[in-house]
Design an enzyme around this catalytic site. Structure first.
Site, PDB file in Angstrom:
ATOM      1  N   LYS A  13      24.468 -14.802 -56.439  1.00  0.00           N
ATOM      2  CA  LYS A  13      23.868 -13.905 -57.439  1.00  0.00           C
ATOM      3  C   LYS A  13      24.945 -13.208 -58.278  1.00  0.00           C
ATOM      4  O   LYS A  13      24.815 -13.134 -59.486  1.00  0.00           O
ATOM      5  CB  LYS A  13      23.031 -12.802 -56.766  1.00  0.00           C
ATOM      6  N   ARG A  88      14.346  -4.971 -53.565  1.00  0.00           N
ATOM      7  CA  ARG A  88      14.455  -5.759 -52.337  1.00  0.00           C
ATOM      8  C   ARG A  88      13.253  -5.560 -51.423  1.00  0.00           C
ATOM      9  O   ARG A  88      13.192  -6.164 -50.358  1.00  0.00           O
ATOM     10  CB  ARG A  88      15.693  -5.313 -51.576  1.00  0.00           C
ATOM     11  N   ARG A 127      33.749 -15.875 -48.023  1.00  0.00           N
ATOM     12  CA  ARG A 127      33.827 -15.095 -49.266  1.00  0.00           C
ATOM     13  C   ARG A 127      34.939 -14.039 -49.209  1.00  0.00           C
ATOM     14  O   ARG A 127      35.099 -13.332 -48.219  1.00  0.00           O
ATOM     15  CB  ARG A 127      32.481 -14.414 -49.493  1.00  0.00           C
ATOM     16  N   ARG A 160      34.370  -8.383 -47.435  1.00  0.00           N
ATOM     17  CA  ARG A 160      33.391  -7.306 -47.256  1.00  0.00           C
ATOM     18  C   ARG A 160      33.140  -7.079 -45.770  1.00  0.00           C
ATOM     19  O   ARG A 160      33.062  -8.022 -44.997  1.00  0.00           O
ATOM     20  CB  ARG A 160      32.082  -7.695 -47.951  1.00  0.00           C
ATOM     21  N   ARG A 171      21.263  -9.952 -42.210  1.00  0.00           N
ATOM     22  CA  ARG A 171      20.911  -9.773 -43.630  1.00  0.00           C
ATOM     23  C   ARG A 171      19.917 -10.836 -44.077  1.00  0.00           C
ATOM     24  O   ARG A 171      19.020 -10.564 -44.881  1.00  0.00           O
ATOM     25  CB  ARG A 171      22.184  -9.781 -44.480  1.00  0.00           C
TER      26      ARG A 171
HETATM   27  P1  AMP Z   1      24.422  -6.821 -51.461  1.00  0.00           P
HETATM   28  O1  AMP Z   1      25.781  -6.601 -52.058  1.00  0.00           O
HETATM   29  O2  AMP Z   1      23.371  -6.992 -52.515  1.00  0.00           O
HETATM   30  O3  AMP Z   1      24.419  -7.918 -50.420  1.00  0.00           O
HETATM   31  O4  AMP Z   1      24.051  -5.463 -50.689  1.00  0.00           O
HETATM   32  C1  AMP Z   1      24.832  -4.990 -49.612  1.00  0.00           C
HETATM   33  C2  AMP Z   1      24.033  -4.022 -48.770  1.00  0.00           C
HETATM   34  O5  AMP Z   1      23.631  -2.909 -49.579  1.00  0.00           O
HETATM   35  C3  AMP Z   1      22.749  -4.578 -48.215  1.00  0.00           C
HETATM   36  O6  AMP Z   1      22.944  -5.286 -46.997  1.00  0.00           O
HETATM   37  C4  AMP Z   1      21.935  -3.302 -47.994  1.00  0.00           C
HETATM   38  O7  AMP Z   1      22.384  -2.584 -46.869  1.00  0.00           O
HETATM   39  C5  AMP Z   1      22.323  -2.481 -49.227  1.00  0.00           C
HETATM   40  N1  AMP Z   1      21.421  -2.735 -50.380  1.00  0.00           N
HETATM   41  C6  AMP Z   1      21.732  -3.309 -51.581  1.00  0.00           C
HETATM   42  N2  AMP Z   1      20.670  -3.348 -52.397  1.00  0.00           N
HETATM   43  C7  AMP Z   1      19.645  -2.787 -51.706  1.00  0.00           C
HETATM   44  C8  AMP Z   1      18.278  -2.546 -51.998  1.00  0.00           C
HETATM   45  N3  AMP Z   1      17.730  -2.896 -53.175  1.00  0.00           N
HETATM   46  N4  AMP Z   1      17.522  -1.958 -51.032  1.00  0.00           N
HETATM   47  C9  AMP Z   1      18.044  -1.591 -49.844  1.00  0.00           C
HETATM   48  N5  AMP Z   1      19.315  -1.800 -49.487  1.00  0.00           N
HETATM   49  C10 AMP Z   1      20.130  -2.390 -50.413  1.00  0.00           C
END
Ligand code: AMP
Length: 221
Positions: A13, A88, A127, A160, A171
């Site tokens: 993404k 989400r 990654r 990360r 996740r």
């Molecule tokens: P990402 O970088 O999109 O994989 O997000 C990393 C982490 O941030 C996720 O595993 C969640 O803990 C939190 N997170 C990101 N976006 C959301 C969202 N829309 N709702 C809830 N938690 C989020």
């Protein structure tokens, strides 16, 4: 143009978002990046975010919705928005509808990138990213030219905290349980275009398919 970009963690993404932003002149709002920046601030809120984010769980809806509402209102530029990682949950999608209705600018399209789980795990575990400029690499499929150093700004690449095999499983489970219903939510609405893209191909092919699918309606505002 307002687009929501969806897909499990690791489907690409972030990379595709940067390309869409460039192609269509959009403001990129990645909830993961925005939350990571808040978390790094070390505030009370930051500590609370860490509790969820460092264990691969979703941050509670009320917190995310408030943080994203601010970003959406602030980034409501003329060209449009690309929301990446938000919404989400169905509750977040409903809150987003309310925010966009208040701005008088509904969603134009929801783009979903799909990749099989095995490929996702490989991608996430390999990654690495640049903490300074944000460029993303993969030790197997897209390594930097010099070992562990960003091609663009020479900064040492980092991994990360949540990109471990164990947390990827967590996740992915959160995605299936809490985020897949959001796809059904959008599919049930006749006025929202839902575009599904096979992300298990070369990056350029994925970008080309995505931009071609979005281009016919590019003039919408
Ligand atoms: P990402 O970088 O999109 O994989 O997000 C990393 C982490 O941030 C996720 O595993 C969640 O803990 C939190 N997170 C990101 N976006 C959301 C969202 N829309 N709702 C809830 N938690 C989020």
């Amino acid at each position: 143009m307002r687009i929501v970009l969806m897909g499990a963690p690791g489907v690409g993404k972030g990379t595709q978002a940067s390309r869409l932003v460039e192609a269509f002149g959009l403001v990129h709002l990645s909830s993961g990046d925005i939350l990571r920046a808040q978390k790094a601030g070390g505030s009370e809120l930051g500590r609370k975010l860490a509790e969820y984010m460092d264990s691969g769980r979703l941050v509670p809806d009320d917190i995310v919705v408030e943080i994203m509402a601010e970003a959406i209102t602030g980034g409501n530029g003329a060209a449009g928005l690309l929301l990446d990682g938000f919404p989400r949950t169905v509750a977040q999608a409903e809150a987003l509808d309310v925010q966009l209705a208040q701005l008088g600018k509904p969603l134009n399209a929801v783009v979903i990138i799909t990749v099989p789980d095995e490929a996702i795990i490989r991608r996430i575990v390999g990654r690495r990213s640049c903490p300074k400029c944000g460029k993303v690499y993969n030790v197997e499929s897209m390594p930097p030219r010099r070992d562990q150093l960003c091609d663009l700004c020479d900064t040492k690449l980092t991994r990360r905290r949540d990109d471990t095999e164990e947390l990827v499983a967590q996740r992915l489970a959160a995605y299936k349980k809490q985020t897949e219903p959001v796809i059904a939510y959008y599919r049930s609405r006749p006025d929202t275009r839902v575009i599904e893209i096979d992300g298990d191909r070369k990056l350029d092919e994925v970008t080309a398919t995505m931009t071609a699918a979005l281009r016919p309606r590019e003039t919408e505002n």
